[in-house]
Write an enzyme that holds these catalytic residues in place. Structure first.
Site, PDB file in Angstrom:
ATOM      1  N   HIS A   9       0.822  -1.222   0.000  1.00  0.00           N
ATOM      2  CA  HIS A   9       0.000   0.000   0.000  1.00  0.00           C
ATOM      3  C   HIS A   9       0.852   1.267   0.000  1.00  0.00           C
ATOM      4  O   HIS A   9       0.504   2.250  -0.640  1.00  0.00           O
ATOM      5  CB  HIS A   9      -0.948  -0.009   1.206  1.00  0.00           C
ATOM      6  N   CYS A  65       8.053  -0.438  -1.281  1.00  0.00           N
ATOM      7  CA  CYS A  65       7.248  -0.389  -0.058  1.00  0.00           C
ATOM      8  C   CYS A  65       7.669   0.884   0.660  1.00  0.00           C
ATOM      9  O   CYS A  65       8.371   1.716   0.072  1.00  0.00           O
ATOM     10  CB  CYS A  65       7.384  -1.658   0.784  1.00  0.00           C
ATOM     11  N   GLY A  66       7.245   1.066   1.908  1.00  0.00           N
ATOM     12  CA  GLY A  66       7.533   2.314   2.594  1.00  0.00           C
ATOM     13  C   GLY A  66       9.015   2.597   2.702  1.00  0.00           C
ATOM     14  O   GLY A  66       9.517   3.630   2.247  1.00  0.00           O
ATOM     15  N   THR A  67       9.752   1.676   3.304  1.00  0.00           N
ATOM     16  CA  THR A  67      11.204   1.841   3.470  1.00  0.00           C
ATOM     17  C   THR A  67      12.016   1.079   2.434  1.00  0.00           C
ATOM     18  O   THR A  67      13.224   1.286   2.310  1.00  0.00           O
ATOM     19  CB  THR A  67      11.658   1.306   4.842  1.00  0.00           C
ATOM     20  N   GLY A  70      11.299  -4.251   3.797  1.00  0.00           N
ATOM     21  CA  GLY A  70      10.482  -5.461   3.810  1.00  0.00           C
ATOM     22  C   GLY A  70      10.548  -6.175   2.469  1.00  0.00           C
ATOM     23  O   GLY A  70      10.686  -7.409   2.410  1.00  0.00           O
ATOM     24  N   HIS A  98      27.731  -2.760 -10.111  1.00  0.00           N
ATOM     25  CA  HIS A  98      28.533  -3.606  -9.219  1.00  0.00           C
ATOM     26  C   HIS A  98      27.804  -4.859  -8.733  1.00  0.00           C
ATOM     27  O   HIS A  98      28.432  -5.881  -8.516  1.00  0.00           O
ATOM     28  CB  HIS A  98      28.977  -2.809  -7.977  1.00  0.00           C
ATOM     29  N   ASN A  99      26.478  -4.753  -8.514  1.00  0.00           N
ATOM     30  CA  ASN A  99      25.739  -5.874  -7.906  1.00  0.00           C
ATOM     31  C   ASN A  99      24.830  -6.603  -8.888  1.00  0.00           C
ATOM     32  O   ASN A  99      24.245  -7.624  -8.538  1.00  0.00           O
ATOM     33  CB  ASN A  99      24.895  -5.377  -6.720  1.00  0.00           C
ATOM     34  N   ARG A 132      35.638  -8.371 -11.496  1.00  0.00           N
ATOM     35  CA  ARG A 132      35.724  -8.692 -10.062  1.00  0.00           C
ATOM     36  C   ARG A 132      34.341  -8.724  -9.414  1.00  0.00           C
ATOM     37  O   ARG A 132      34.126  -9.439  -8.436  1.00  0.00           O
ATOM     38  CB  ARG A 132      36.641  -7.703  -9.346  1.00  0.00           C
TER      39      ARG A 132
HETATM   40  C1  RB5 Z   1       4.028  -0.317   5.834  1.00  0.00           C
HETATM   41  O1  RB5 Z   1       3.531   0.493   6.854  1.00  0.00           O
HETATM   42  C2  RB5 Z   1       5.525  -0.466   5.938  1.00  0.00           C
HETATM   43  O2  RB5 Z   1       5.869  -1.161   7.082  1.00  0.00           O
HETATM   44  C3  RB5 Z   1       6.050  -1.154   4.707  1.00  0.00           C
HETATM   45  O3  RB5 Z   1       5.683  -0.410   3.578  1.00  0.00           O
HETATM   46  C4  RB5 Z   1       7.551  -1.302   4.605  1.00  0.00           C
HETATM   47  O4  RB5 Z   1       8.200  -0.113   4.879  1.00  0.00           O
HETATM   48  C5  RB5 Z   1       8.131  -2.440   5.309  1.00  0.00           C
HETATM   49  O5  RB5 Z   1       9.339  -2.726   5.235  1.00  0.00           O
END
Ligand code: RB5
Length: 143
Positions: A9, A65-67, A70, A98-99, A132
């Site tokens: 989301h 995702c948010g960060t 996940g 590189h990856n 490498r």
């Molecule tokens: C959702 O709130 C958040 O936890 C998800 O998007 C993500 O950042 C998880 O790693």
């Protein structure tokens, strides 16, 4: 080139925007969800995307995702996946150079949409350097 894409989301809006943006550039896009901004669990879309990349159903993947964490954690459980988190175009370049990341992961809540487009463009346009770096990525999978 066929690109699979998924988000939870938190990345839904950017996912929809990137599908239109990349289709406009001639890429064939395959959407692995989520299909609405309703709260959902990122592994439910990350695993199907990972399997599609591993099987060659799509050439590359993009996940949001948010960060980004996940998605990256889930995708990287798959032996054939090198999911790399990028939040600016310099990292977008290095994660391919590189990856050789076969899935690009971005933190939708911490970048602007314009940044996301720039990161994707850079990752897609950058070739893997090999040498490498090939030796190093060969050592990543758990035997
Ligand atoms: C959702 O709130 C958040 O936890 C998800 O998007 C993500 O950042 C998880 O790693």
């Amino acid at each position: 080139m066929k690109i699979g894409i998924c988000s939870d989301h938190a990345g839904f809006e950017y996912k929809c925007g990137l599908i239109g943006y990349l289709e406009g550039k001639g890429y064939e896009m395959s959407d692995y969800g989520t299909d609405s901004p309703e709260s959902m669990d990122y592994p439910d879309v990350a695993h199907p995307l990972a399997e599609a990349v591993e099987k060659g159903t799509v050439d590359l993947g993009i996940a949001l995702c948010g960060t980004g964490n996940g998605m990256a954690m889930t995708l990287n459980k798959h032996q054939g996946i090198r999911a790399g988190l990028a939040w600016n175009k310099e990292i977008g370049e290095l994660v391919k150079k590189h990856n050789n990341a076969n899935v690009l992961v971005m933190p939708a809540r911490f970048i602007e949409f314009e940044d996301a487009k720039e990161i994707v463009d850079t990752w897609l346009d950058t070739p893997f350097e090999g040498g490498r770096h090939q030796k190093r990525i060969d050592k990543i999978p758990v035997k």
